[in-house]
Scaffold this active site. Structure first.
Site, mmCIF file in Angstrom:
data_model
loop_
_atom_site.group_PDB
_atom_site.id
_atom_site.type_symbol
_atom_site.label_atom_id
_atom_site.label_comp_id
_atom_site.label_asym_id
_atom_site.label_seq_id
_atom_site.Cartn_x
_atom_site.Cartn_y
_atom_site.Cartn_z
ATOM 1 C CG HIS A 1 25.614 37.297 -25.251
ATOM 2 N ND1 HIS A 1 24.942 36.639 -24.263
ATOM 3 C CD2 HIS A 1 26.466 38.147 -24.623
ATOM 4 C CE1 HIS A 1 25.356 37.067 -23.081
ATOM 5 N NE2 HIS A 1 26.277 37.990 -23.269
ATOM 6 C CE LYS B 1 29.904 38.651 -15.305
ATOM 7 N NZ LYS B 1 29.370 38.663 -16.672
ATOM 8 N NE ARG C 1 25.291 45.152 -22.319
ATOM 9 C CZ ARG C 1 25.526 44.170 -21.478
ATOM 10 N NH1 ARG C 1 24.577 43.320 -21.190
ATOM 11 N NH2 ARG C 1 26.698 44.036 -20.906
ATOM 12 C CB SER D 1 23.654 36.813 -18.818
ATOM 13 O OG SER D 1 24.193 36.567 -20.078
HETATM 14 P P1 ADP Z 1 26.526 39.950 -19.630
HETATM 15 O O1 ADP Z 1 27.137 41.332 -19.607
HETATM 16 O O2 ADP Z 1 25.169 39.883 -20.228
HETATM 17 O O3 ADP Z 1 26.675 39.182 -18.331
HETATM 18 P P2 ADP Z 1 28.800 38.714 -20.803
HETATM 19 O O4 ADP Z 1 29.699 38.977 -19.678
HETATM 20 O O5 ADP Z 1 28.665 37.300 -21.252
HETATM 21 O O6 ADP Z 1 27.328 39.133 -20.635
HETATM 22 O O7 ADP Z 1 29.162 39.684 -22.005
HETATM 23 C C1 ADP Z 1 29.944 39.350 -23.080
HETATM 24 C C2 ADP Z 1 29.954 40.449 -24.096
HETATM 25 O O8 ADP Z 1 28.677 40.571 -24.709
HETATM 26 C C3 ADP Z 1 30.286 41.838 -23.574
HETATM 27 O O9 ADP Z 1 31.091 42.482 -24.519
HETATM 28 C C4 ADP Z 1 28.943 42.532 -23.509
HETATM 29 O O10 ADP Z 1 29.060 43.915 -23.657
HETATM 30 C C5 ADP Z 1 28.268 41.913 -24.701
HETATM 31 N N1 ADP Z 1 26.836 41.949 -24.574
HETATM 32 C C6 ADP Z 1 26.086 41.424 -23.590
HETATM 33 N N2 ADP Z 1 24.768 41.667 -23.794
HETATM 34 C C7 ADP Z 1 24.693 42.370 -24.951
HETATM 35 C C8 ADP Z 1 23.613 42.959 -25.694
HETATM 36 N N3 ADP Z 1 22.363 42.862 -25.269
HETATM 37 N N4 ADP Z 1 23.916 43.615 -26.840
HETATM 38 C C9 ADP Z 1 25.194 43.722 -27.234
HETATM 39 N N5 ADP Z 1 26.254 43.219 -26.585
HETATM 40 C C10 ADP Z 1 26.013 42.559 -25.455
#
Ligand code: ADP
Length: 169
Positions: free
Chosen positions: A22, A46, A96, A134
């Site tokens: 993130h 979630k 990703r 996450s």
């Molecule tokens: P997660 O998918 O890890 O539960 P979130 O719902 O908080 O996380 O995701 C928020 C944003 O961050 C989304 O656009 C997701 O694609 C992006 N994101 C999450 N992990 C990564 C990563 N490792 N690299 C790039 N973008 C990421």
């Protein structure tokens, strides 16, 4: 463009907890845009988050403190509605894998329907974080694994402590 002429990017997510993946997207957005708003979403889909919304916001604040043009906000409404407060808002999301793309493409179309002004930009994940989410962090923490290289260093004690409490439940 906002009223003061600044280009604003919104980086939304549940950040449960914020990871280095993130943070990589936030940092790169901060280099492209004048201002970045990291928006911690309540996310009704979630069911049982590891961290409360206040804990997530506080951890994101600490993680982005070093970036002067990044601020943190929170929202319990739809992203497309939340974005209405900005002029010509741009949402930045990290991609990703192909699976992220399918979901994000669909979300983008729905968001556009609700708020046609809203643009979405995709940044490809840094190679070293393509495996990172996450949920991977939560799982590693639950087993007491080393979180170095997955989340901001300064947040590791908080995550480990929360995982310890979880294990006791
Ligand atoms: P997660 O998918 O890890 O539960 P979130 O719902 O908080 O996380 O995701 C928020 C944003 O961050 C989304 O656009 C997701 O694609 C992006 N994101 C999450 N992990 C990564 C990563 N490792 N690299 C790039 N973008 C990421």
């Amino acid at each position: 463009m906002s009223e003061n002429g600044k280009r604003v990017a919104i980086c939304p997510g549940s950040f449960d907890p914020i990871t280095l993946g993130h943070l990589n997207i936030v940092r790169r957005s901060a280099q492209i845009f004048d201002e970045v708003v990291v928006c911690v979403m309540h996310n009704a889909m979630k069911a049982s988050p590891m961290f409360t919304i206040d804990e997530r916001v506080e951890m994101v604040r600490r993680a982005v403190a070093r970036y002067p043009n990044v601020r943190v906000d929170t929202s319990d409404i739809l992203l497309a509605e939340y974005a209405r407060q900005f002029d010509c808002p741009v949402v930045v999301k990290g991609l990703r894998a192909a699976s992220d793309f399918e979901y994000e493409f669909q979300m983008n179309l729905i968001n556009k329907k609700i708020n046609p002004e809203l643009e979405t930009m995709f940044l490809t994940a840094s190679e070293k974080y393509t495996f990172l989410s996450s949920s991977v962090v939560r799982e590693m923490a639950a087993y007491g694994a080393d979180l170095t290289g997955l989340v901001p260093e300064e947040l590791i004690p908080d995550i480990e402590e929360k995982a310890r409490l979880w294990r006791k439940k």
